[in-house]
Design an enzyme around this catalytic site. Structure first.
Site, PDB file in Angstrom:
ATOM      1  N   ASP A 165      34.166  40.300  42.220  1.00  0.00           N
ATOM      2  CA  ASP A 165      34.262  41.746  42.422  1.00  0.00           C
ATOM      3  C   ASP A 165      32.914  42.410  42.200  1.00  0.00           C
ATOM      4  OD1 ASP A 165      36.968  41.296  42.753  1.00  0.00           O
ATOM      5  OD2 ASP A 165      37.442  41.707  40.652  1.00  0.00           O
ATOM      6  N   GLU A 177      44.755  42.375  38.781  1.00  0.00           N
ATOM      7  CA  GLU A 177      45.098  42.575  40.192  1.00  0.00           C
ATOM      8  C   GLU A 177      45.792  43.918  40.415  1.00  0.00           C
ATOM      9  OE1 GLU A 177      43.822  40.753  42.348  1.00  0.00           O
ATOM     10  OE2 GLU A 177      43.176  39.159  41.010  1.00  0.00           O
TER      11      GLU A 177
END
Length: 627
Positions: free
Chosen positions: A518, A442
């Protein structure tokens, strides 16, 4: 063949009920002949004539009545009630030649004796009560069961075939006005003219203008199409007919068309009025000849709808409003002027629209003084009106759970995350190594985003798992509403999406499955750049892909040769690879900062954008890459 089956099933149903009624009549005959006399006989005790004389001599008989066939008398039963009074029972015995019976009764002080007068019921009344009334009761029950069976089979009551199921709201009963609708100012302006026409038709007829027959509300789910239709009826103070397109679909051919006729008949009787057909694509799909014949139910219903919209007089003040999420699937004849004269887009609200919607729904809950709807509107780009209403409601529920009497800004921010990523999984057990991988993943996203000039600021980073399946996420919020995306912004988005995987590769020299979403998002943007946005030097401004169902997910389909499709794949792979390498270079140059922020995130689990920026600027400026 279908009609024969229908009549055949109807005859079979009638036969079954005839058999049912015959069985009921036989049961009634047996009941009257056997059961009723047996029940009545149980109430009178039969004794021998000698016992009758003995009871008289002992003074137990109170009253004697004689009929043509028997003697009935009241005598002591040998029992007493709670007050100590004797209880008398009814007895009977057969007739016996006895000239001394009258003297015996007088000698033993029998209080009452007489020839019984049997009151005969009227033969007509007896027949009605004994035969007609039970049969009527069973006929009523049979018909009720028949209707229930027909409803379960989907046919409904035969007497209501062809009747529309439209819900009719009288004047002002919709309870909605334009004040209840926010974020759709263009759609409201287009509909206000219809309202004004219904209020003041004379000023339009003086110039020769006629009322639009129909208006088609088009937009994604949850944007307020049904709410707008109700608001139009509430503002115009006219009856409002509401029906869904699926309610015209019937099991029997021709029933949908009959419902359309009945709906317009009712509308003409109550003119001026508004008829709202929700999800009109159910019956308004293109007639492509794909059916077995041209006489199928859906096509018949559509043809009847087209004829009715052409046939009714717009000057009476009957307005047809319809809503759909799939305008591309509608028949061209339905969309032409004279039927649906106006096509009103009801799009997703912009920044000011989202803020106005939040304020409308915020009026229904108790808010704290620190609530800033502008910040919530910035964080909910792409949200529909229904989702914004859900966010306000989730915030109110959270305030109750936390024991507060008002909704705070924290409640609203948490409810945004609940709608986007789901509730926090407080009982999820994540190993220390996996938490570390998630934290670096992250922070990798956040660092790559922060080191690029054309990228939205980081708003929040968390490694708390959510019920949507996310083990953590990085939230970016633009500082202003954006309607266009430049090529640099698109490339930076792809680089930011690859930043999580790049951090895993740099720190752990391995990769995990956590970057699956992603990868999907990065590939989707890269493919759109090549096939639809014209952002590739290799293909220039050529549209290689078309979008279908733009309001329902925006599915795409390629419109090119197989060789070109292979070249598209190569170009997409090149773009993603370049941005992946760019993210790796950013993180390598700022590896020390990556460790610092990841350690802080592991300790806190959630950090805000302000905390991230503070650590980001604590030392010398981080090295970034151009773009």
């Amino acid at each position: 063949m279908g009609m024969k089956d229908e009549h055949g099933s109807d005859r079979n149903t009638k036969k079954s009920f005839i058999y049912y009624y015959i069985i009921v009549m036989v049961i009634m005959i047996l009941f009257n002949a056997l059961t009723v006399p047996w029940i009545q006989s149980k109430r009178i005790v039969e004794v021998p004539y000698s016992s009758f004389l003995e009871m008289i001599d002992q003074g137990q008989v109170k009253a004697v009545y004689r009929t043509d066939t028997e003697i009935q008398f009241l005598a002591e039963s040998g029992e007493v009630n709670r007050l100590g009074e004797k209880i008398y029972g009814t007895y009977k015995t057969g007739l016996w030649p006895d000239d001394q019976l009258l003297n015996r009764l007088q000698e033993n002080n029998v209080e009452e004796y007489d020839q019984a007068i049997v009151e005969q019921m009227s033969p007509l009344l007896s027949f009605l009560l004994t035969w007609i009334l039970p049969i009527l009761i069973f006929v009523f029950l049979g018909n009720f069961m028949s209707r229930q069976m027909q409803k379960r089979m989907g046919g409904g009551n035969a007497m209501t075939f062809g009747k529309s199921n439209a819900k009719i709201y009288a004047e002002s009963e919709t309870g909605k006005t334009f004040q209840d609708v926010a974020g759709q100012e263009e759609a409201k302006e287009a509909l206000k003219e219809i309202v004004d026409f219904l209020h003041n038709p004379q000023k339009y007829s003086d110039i020769g203008a006629s009322l639009p027959k129909g208006a088609l509300l088009v937009g994604p789910p949850g944007t307020g199409k049904t709410l707008l239709a109700k608001a139009v009826a509430g503002e115009a103070h006219v009856p409002f007919f509401s029906i869904s397109g699926s309610e015209f679909v019937e099991m029997f051919v021709g029933m949908g068309a009959a419902k359309v006729r009945d709906l317009f008949k009712q509308a003409n009787e109550k003119a001026p009025c508004i008829v709202f057909i929700d999800e009109i694509d159910t019956i308004g799909k293109k007639r492509d000849g794909g059916g077995i014949t041209g006489n199928d139910e859906r096509e018949q219903t559509l043809n009847q709808l087209l004829a009715e919209m052409d046939g009714f007089d717009g000057r009476k003040g009957v307005v047809i409003l319809a809503a759909t999420n799939r305008p591309d699937s509608l028949d061209k004849a339905l969309l032409r002027p004279g039927r649906f004269d106006r096509r009103i887009p009801v799009e997703l609200p912009d920044l000011s629209g989202r803020e106005a919607i939040l304020k409308v729904h915020g009026k229904t809950v108790k808010l704290s003084d620190n609530v800033d709807f502008h910040g919530i509107a910035l964080a909910t780009a792409g949200a529909s009106g229904a989702e914004l209403a859900n966010i306000v409601n989730e915030a109110a529920l959270r305030a109750v759970r936390m024991g507060r009497r008002t909704v705070t800004q924290e409640d609203l921010e948490e409810s945004v995350e609940v709608v986007i990523a789901g509730y926090q999984k407080k009982d999820a057990v994540v190993s220390t190594r996996e938490r570390k991988i998630i934290a670096y993943h992250e922070v990798g996203h956040a660092l790559v985003a922060a080191c690029q000039t054309h990228s939205a600021p980081v708003h929040k980073i968390t490694i708390i798992p959510r019920t949507s399946g996310a083990l953590g996420y990085t939230m970016q919020v633009d500082e202003e509403q954006k309607y266009l995306m430049t090529k640099d912004e698109a490339l930076n988005k792809i680089a930011t999406f690859t930043g999580g995987r790049a951090a895993e590769e740099l720190i752990f020299h391995s990769v995990t499955s956590g970057a699956s979403n992603d990868i999907e998002q990065a590939t989707k943007i890269a493919r759109a750049m090549v096939t639809r946005f014209g952002m590739s030097d290799r293909f220039d401004m050529v549209a290689l892909e078309t979008v279908t169902n733009q309001y329902l997910g925006g599915d795409t389909s390629l419109a090119c040769a197989p060789e070109t499709s292979r070249e598209i794949d190569e170009e997409v792979i090149r773009i993603v690879k370049e941005q992946h390498q760019k993210a790796l270079d950013i993180l390598k140059q700022n590896e020390n900062k990556l460790h610092q922020i990841a350690a802080y995130l592991l300790e806190r689990e959630t950090i805000t954008g302000e905390e991230f920026i503070e650590i980001f600027n604590r030392e010398d400026k981080i090295q970034g890459l151009p773009g």
